[in-house]
Design an enzyme around this catalytic site. Structure first.
Site, PDB file in Angstrom:
ATOM      1  N   TYR A  71       0.853  -1.105  -0.127  1.00  0.00           N
ATOM      2  CA  TYR A  71       0.090   0.008   0.044  1.00  0.00           C
ATOM      3  C   TYR A  71       0.853   1.366  -0.216  1.00  0.00           C
ATOM      4  CZ  TYR A  71      -3.486  -3.256   1.493  1.00  0.00           C
ATOM      5  OH  TYR A  71      -4.321  -4.570   1.677  1.00  0.00           O
ATOM      6  N   SER A 217     -12.710  -6.220   1.343  1.00  0.00           N
ATOM      7  CA  SER A 217     -13.969  -5.873   0.320  1.00  0.00           C
ATOM      8  C   SER A 217     -15.151  -6.600   0.865  1.00  0.00           C
ATOM      9  CB  SER A 217     -13.542  -6.522  -1.108  1.00  0.00           C
ATOM     10  OG  SER A 217     -14.324  -6.180  -2.018  1.00  0.00           O
ATOM     11  N   PRO A 218     -15.647  -6.110   2.221  1.00  0.00           N
ATOM     12  CA  PRO A 218     -16.811  -6.518   2.528  1.00  0.00           C
ATOM     13  C   PRO A 218     -18.161  -5.929   2.089  1.00  0.00           C
ATOM     14  CG  PRO A 218     -15.842  -5.132   4.155  1.00  0.00           C
ATOM     15  CD  PRO A 218     -14.888  -5.461   3.014  1.00  0.00           C
ATOM     16  N   ALA A 220     -17.989  -5.165  -1.311  1.00  0.00           N
ATOM     17  CA  ALA A 220     -17.696  -5.307  -2.784  1.00  0.00           C
ATOM     18  C   ALA A 220     -17.321  -4.111  -3.389  1.00  0.00           C
ATOM     19  CB  ALA A 220     -18.993  -5.931  -3.301  1.00  0.00           C
ATOM     20  N   GLY A 222     -17.947  -0.946  -2.718  1.00  0.00           N
ATOM     21  CA  GLY A 222     -19.066   0.134  -2.721  1.00  0.00           C
ATOM     22  C   GLY A 222     -20.282  -0.349  -3.056  1.00  0.00           C
ATOM     23  N   LEU A 224     -22.271  -2.799  -2.446  1.00  0.00           N
ATOM     24  CA  LEU A 224     -23.363  -3.156  -1.532  1.00  0.00           C
ATOM     25  C   LEU A 224     -23.486  -1.840  -0.500  1.00  0.00           C
ATOM     26  CD1 LEU A 224     -21.909  -6.719  -0.463  1.00  0.00           C
ATOM     27  CD2 LEU A 224     -24.150  -5.907  -1.580  1.00  0.00           C
ATOM     28  N   GLY A 226     -25.023   0.664  -2.259  1.00  0.00           N
ATOM     29  CA  GLY A 226     -26.181   1.085  -3.155  1.00  0.00           C
ATOM     30  C   GLY A 226     -25.929   2.457  -3.837  1.00  0.00           C
ATOM     31  N   LYS A 227     -24.781   2.877  -3.584  1.00  0.00           N
ATOM     32  CA  LYS A 227     -24.648   4.298  -4.210  1.00  0.00           C
ATOM     33  C   LYS A 227     -24.383   4.293  -5.740  1.00  0.00           C
ATOM     34  CE  LYS A 227     -19.311   4.206  -3.807  1.00  0.00           C
ATOM     35  NZ  LYS A 227     -18.246   4.837  -3.265  1.00  0.00           N
TER      36      LYS A 227
END
Length: 324
Positions: A71, A217-218, A220, A222, A224, A226-227
């Site tokens: 990173y 990545s819980p 996914a 972003g 999940l 809904g944006k």
């Protein structure tokens, strides 16, 4: 961090280490200052914003942070350490996980390169040292031998891996057992749109061997939250490297988003918070989650997931509309 007055959840043990961590940790790939593996994935976050994200996480009870050599080649580690210093956190008052990059390296570099990780994280030490992915150059046995040596020298507190499959987990555990040690964790992708660990043996092996799983990545990337469904134009603002993956995820997300919306209304919560709650509570105490945050508000919003205790029926409902 245990003196948070409104905390309704409990810290849980990392593997068999005796170390208690919040079910949710803060991932810090986004702190890479636009360098290294963050190129084309994350934009630039200034240090003031990083400081506020970390402070908000600490205030909500988060007691551990995950970073990696990859990173930004130390930039994320350095940025995280600066934010912890600004928050008044002394060495030993939080738990820090970082990762060794195995690409074209011998296992002995786990030991020789640890001082570099410590330098970027100074004055904080590495608590959980992880092999970022299996790699091809160094054997798992050799990697675990070097990890065991670091543990016995008191340089690290726990040994972890990332992206290991079930058989690789068993190899690592067997080797560490010869040193009288145990593998603490395996960091893997896991969310409502990617449940492969439930069928490929990783989850089953983790439970059998007493190894914690750390879900990255819980949400996914972003999807999940809904944006993108609410604002399709946001997809064009996503760095190009992530755009194709997000498009694929969006194709199968609609029934999941609908069910998340239904359940979130019962808790007066956002769908992202329910999706996070499913990860950290849906498999008992086996799975921790790393939630990234690129704004202070997002860091605060992620914390709400810790207080959402989904019922068995709600977990089953979400399972029925999602898949591997």
């Amino acid at each position: 961090m245990d003196n948070i007055l409104d905390k309704k959840w409990a810290y849980r043990e990392l593997g068999q280490t005796g170390i208690g961590l919040s079910p949710l940790g803060l991932g810090s790939w986004q702190f890479s200052r636009g360098k290294g593996a963050a190129i084309g994935v994350w934009g630039m976050l200034n240090q003031a914003k990083v400081n506020e994200i970390v402070l908000n996480s600490l205030a909500g009870g988060i007691n551990w942070f995950d970073t990696a050599e990859a990173y930004g080649m130390g930039q994320s580690e350095e940025s995280l350490a600066e934010a912890l210093k600004q928050a008044g956190i002394r060495p030993g008052e939080c738990f820090i996980a970082t990762k060794w990059q195995p690409t074209m390296r011998s296992a002995s570099s786990l030991k020789t390169l640890l001082p570099i990780r410590e330098g970027f994280l100074s004055p904080y030490k590495v608590d959980l040292y992880q092999v970022h992915f299996p790699g091809l150059f160094a054997s798992i046995d050799a990697q675990m031998d070097n990890m065991a040596a670091l543990y016995k020298e008191g340089r690290i507190r726990a040994i972890g891996v990332s992206n290991f499959n079930a058989s690789q987990m068993r190899i690592a555990q067997k080797r560490l057992n010869k040193h009288g040690l145990s593998l603490a964790s395996n960091q893997v992708k896991y969310n409502l749109l990617d449940r492969q660990i439930e069928t490929n043996g990783v989850l089953e092996t983790a439970r059998e061997l007493g190894i914690s799983l750390i879900a990255y990545s819980p949400l996914a990337m972003g999807v999940l939250s809904g944006k993108y469904q609410r604002n399709p134009e946001y997809l064009e603002m996503v760095p190009f490297i992530r755009r194709k993956t997000i498009r694929r995820a969006l194709e199968k997300s609609m029934p999941v988003i609908a069910k998340l919306s239904e359940i979130s209304a019962r808790y007066n919560a956002d769908i992202a918070q329910v999706a996070l709650a499913w990860v950290i509570y849906g498999q008992g105490d086996t799975v921790f989650a790393l939630a990234g945050a690129s704004t202070p508000v997002q860091a605060r919003e992620n914390l709400r997931a810790l207080d959402i205790k989904l019922t068995a029926a709600e977990i089953a409902e979400l399972n029925s509309v999602s898949g591997s």
